[in-house]
Write an enzyme that holds these catalytic residues in place. Structure first.
Site, short mmCIF file in Angstrom:
data_model
loop_
_atom_site.label_atom_id
_atom_site.label_comp_id
_atom_site.label_asym_id
_atom_site.label_seq_id
_atom_site.Cartn_x
_atom_site.Cartn_y
_atom_site.Cartn_z
N GLY A 1 0.95 -0.86 -0.22
CA GLY A 1 0.38 -0.16 0.34
C GLY A 1 1.05 0.99 0.10
N GLY A 2 1.70 1.17 -0.27
CA GLY A 2 3.25 2.73 -0.10
C GLY A 2 2.86 3.28 -1.79
N GLY B 1 2.02 6.52 2.16
CA GLY B 1 3.33 5.80 1.47
C GLY B 1 4.08 6.36 0.64
CG ASP C 1 -5.64 -7.52 -3.76
OD1 ASP C 1 -5.65 -8.16 -2.43
OD2 ASP C 1 -7.06 -7.07 -4.23
CG LEU D 1 2.30 2.31 4.69
CD1 LEU D 1 2.25 2.64 3.64
CD2 LEU D 1 1.19 2.05 5.96
CB ALA D 2 -1.97 -2.80 1.23
CB ALA D 3 -5.39 -0.70 5.26
CE1 TYR E 1 -9.00 1.32 8.36
CE2 TYR E 1 -10.14 2.15 10.20
CZ TYR E 1 -8.86 2.53 9.06
OH TYR E 1 -7.77 2.51 9.46
#
Ligand SMILES: NC(=O)c1ccc[n+]([C@@H]2O[C@H](COP(=O)([O-])OP(=O)(O)OC[C@H]3O[C@@H](n4cnc5c(N)ncnc54)[C@H](O)[C@@H]3O)[C@@H](O)[C@H]2O)c1
Length: 351
Positions: free
Chosen positions: A11-12, A17, A60, A82-84, A183
């Site tokens: 998720g950068g 990111g 993904d 970070l990916a979210a 979340y």
């Protein structure tokens, strides 16, 4: 460290990111970003603002084969996860999407890391204030209370606060976690999963619970995140900003530069930690809206009495125990941070 290390950032390509890449990628041996370039965040023609030298793999985080091949090629020293899916309100309407990316994605990352012989030195998770839910409150006798989330009936009656209670600043390790939206529950699950995995594998984990991050670089198109960018969009159009409830919702707004500095410190450290990252200042949404209206020359904000299910009344932190993550530098004040955001949005609009 980070200096001369190989860094993987899931998720950068997003808000935090790209800030981290601008600050630290140059000193790293390699900086590899895996990001799906989610259209809700980036639009259809994503052009993430990453510095040269950063390697971007579009993919993904749930794709364990893809992550595994990146991991085997890079053999990361540091992994920053970070990916979210980050839509607090949206998570109540799309719980599967949030659970899938945030929970399954974290599990896929762990499985991918297991495919290399050399595990990372450090895993960093950006968790969220949302894990606290309504947090802790204090009654008239000074006793601590942890009320449940506010019900739809309470909100429909306009009962915004808990009668007789005053909100307390949250503290990681002391304030119980009790998320009020899906979340927040997925972010808490990420903490637990990574804690279990890193302990079992002998990897050190640094988890930072971020408050409301704002500033230049935040997606100006994602309607589910970044209340300050949303407010600026309205204010620059000369509109009065609508402020929900009675305007006294409390948030701790922390500027992206301070968050980048803090996450950088957490990544450098080897110490297992769970820290809060905020400004340490409780601000009302009404005050933030007034400041934005002043900067943009817009009319006074309007308190509407509307509400959003799953929103917490009060979220702010005591930064005293986490001071080391700001490396001795005080957090940026809201006025100068909002001014920087307003200028950035204006420049983008002009361009
Ligand atoms: N911004 C805040 O206020 C805040 C507060 C608390 C915690 N956090 C956490 O910090 C992290 C980063 O947030 P941000 O503000 O930079 O958000 P962002 O939306 O700007 O960035 C998230 C990035 O993840 C990517 N992504 C989403 N789903 C993906 C998937 N399935 N596979 C690969 N990539 C995917 C998106 O394309 C985006 O580039 C998130 O984990 C979020 O929960 C942010």
């Amino acid at each position: 460290m980070i200096h001369n290390e190989r860094v993987l950032v899931t998720g950068g390509a997003g808000f935090i990111g790209t800030g981290l890449a601008r600050a630290f990628a140059e000193e790293a041996a390699r900086w590899v970003v895996v990001d799906s370039l989610l259209p809700q965040v980036h639009g259809q023609d994503a052009t993430p603002d990453l510095p040269s030298g950063v390697e971007l793999v579009r993919g993904d985080v749930r794709d364990v084969d893809l992550l595994g091949s990146v991991v085997r090629d890079l053999v990361p020293d540091v992994v920053i996860h970070l990916a979210a899916e980050t839509g607090t309100g949206q998570s109540l309407d799309l719980p599967r999407r949030h659970a899938d990316v945030n929970v399954t994605g974290t599990a896929a990352l762990m499985e991918a890391l297991d495919t290399t012989m050399s595990l990372p030195r450090r895993v960093v998770l950006t968790s969220s204030r949302a894990v606290y839910g309504e947090g802790a409150w204090c009654d008239s006798q000074g006793r601590t209370r942890t009320p449940p989330g506010r019900s739809p009936e309470m909100l429909e009656r306009g009962e915004w606060d808990y009668p007789g209670l005053t909100s307390l600043a949250s503290r990681a390790g002391t304030t119980p976690a009790a998320p009020c939206n899906v979340y927040g529950a997925t972010k808490l699950a990420q903490e637990h999963m990574l804690s279990a995995w890193t302990i079992a594998r002998g990897v050190s984990l640094g988890a930072a619970r971020l408050q409301n991050v704002y500033g230049p670089g935040q997606s100006p198109i994602n309607p589910y995140t970044g209340i300050t960018t949303l407010f600026f969009r309205l204010a620059w159009q000369g509109k009065s900003i609508p402020v929900y409830e009675d305007g006294k919702i409390i948030r701790d707004f922390v500027l992206i530069d301070d968050v980048v500095r803090a996450v950088g410190e957490v990544a450098r450290s080897d110490q297992a930690c769970l820290v809060d990252v905020g400004s340490g200042v409780a601000s009302s949404i009404h005050d933030a809206a007034r400041e934005i209206a002043r900067i943009a020359g817009a009319p006074e904000p309007t308190v509407t009495g509307q509400f959003r299910l799953g929103d917490v009344r009060s979220a702010h932190v005591d930064m005293e125990p986490s001071q080391w993550v700001l490396a001795g530098t005080p957090a940026t004040g809201l006025r100068s941070g909002l001014t920087a955001l307003g200028e950035w949005m204006r420049e983008r609009a002009d361009a």
